[in-house]
Design an enzyme around this catalytic site. Structure first.
Site, short mmCIF file in Angstrom:
data_model
loop_
_atom_site.label_atom_id
_atom_site.label_comp_id
_atom_site.label_asym_id
_atom_site.label_seq_id
_atom_site.Cartn_x
_atom_site.Cartn_y
_atom_site.Cartn_z
N ILE A 105 56.14 88.32 42.40
CA ILE A 105 55.89 88.79 41.03
C ILE A 105 54.41 89.01 40.80
CG2 ILE A 105 55.88 86.42 40.12
CD1 ILE A 105 57.18 87.64 37.52
N CYS A 106 54.10 90.00 39.97
CA CYS A 106 52.76 90.29 39.47
C CYS A 106 51.82 90.73 40.60
CB CYS A 106 52.24 89.07 38.69
SG CYS A 106 50.89 89.44 37.55
N HIS A 107 50.79 89.95 40.90
CA HIS A 107 49.83 90.29 41.96
C HIS A 107 50.29 89.83 43.35
CE1 HIS A 107 47.23 90.84 38.45
NE2 HIS A 107 46.44 91.54 39.23
N SER A 158 58.76 91.89 40.55
CA SER A 158 58.60 92.10 39.11
C SER A 158 57.14 92.30 38.80
CB SER A 158 59.15 90.91 38.32
OG SER A 158 60.54 90.97 38.17
#
Length: 180
Positions: A105-107, A158
């Site tokens: 998720i994210c980075h 995500s």
């Protein structure tokens, strides 16, 4: 099911660690905090220090074979530190080589880029990673959650903390975690 949560010693986004962790627990799985060093992991709430969490195992002590799946929480510093550690990168790559599911998720996809496992895959992330993902041969999409079945394993991605509910639901479902 044993699920590895890989983080650097510092810089993991707390909600991206704790919410998927709780989803695994609630589904009857066993989350395990794996890091590059022993001790405690310093989590962050964006740029502010948050809680610390005890490391249970280090990447030098375990292998992907010890787990049924891998979760890569984000935070800007977390994946940046992990991608500079060859043991961590190799640990991530081994999940793909062994056909085990991975969620990021994210980075966190920065670590996937470094492990050279995004080629031919469709994934999402924090928007600033889209060029890195494309340059690594992946296709970036702007979606709340993306499930990519490519080859023998599943990759769930995500974009950000706002997507955590969808991310956790997909993770539990796709990993096949079921209470015993």
């Amino acid at each position: 099911m044993r699920i590895a949560f890989l983080t650097a010693p510092e810089g993991v986004e707390q909600s991206e660690l704790t919410e998927p962790w709780q989803a695994v627990v609630d589904a009857g799985g066993e989350p395990v905090l794996v890091s590059t060093e022993r001790g405690r992991v310093q989590a962050f709430d964006h740029l502010d220090k948050a809680d610390t969490f005890p490391v249970q195992e280090t990447v030098g002590e375990v292998s992907a074979e010890s787990f049924d799946g891998l979760v890569l929480p984000g935070g800007v510093a977390n994946p940046d530190i992990l991608r500079g550690d060859e043991r961590a990168v190799s640990f991530v790559r081994d999940f793909f080589d062994q056909g085990r599911p991975v969620a990021a998720i994210c980075h966190a996809p920065w670590t996937l880029v470094e492990a050279d496992v995004v080629r031919g895959r469709v994934l999402t992330s924090w928007p600033s990673l889209r060029t890195d993902i494309r340059n690594a041969g992946g296709e970036w999409v702007d979606e709340q959650v993306r499930i990519c079945d490519h080859g023998p394993n599943t990759l769930i991605t995500s974009r950000k903390p706002d997507d955590l509910k969808a991310f956790c639901d997909a993770l539990v479902s796709e990993f096949g975690i079921k209470a015993t």
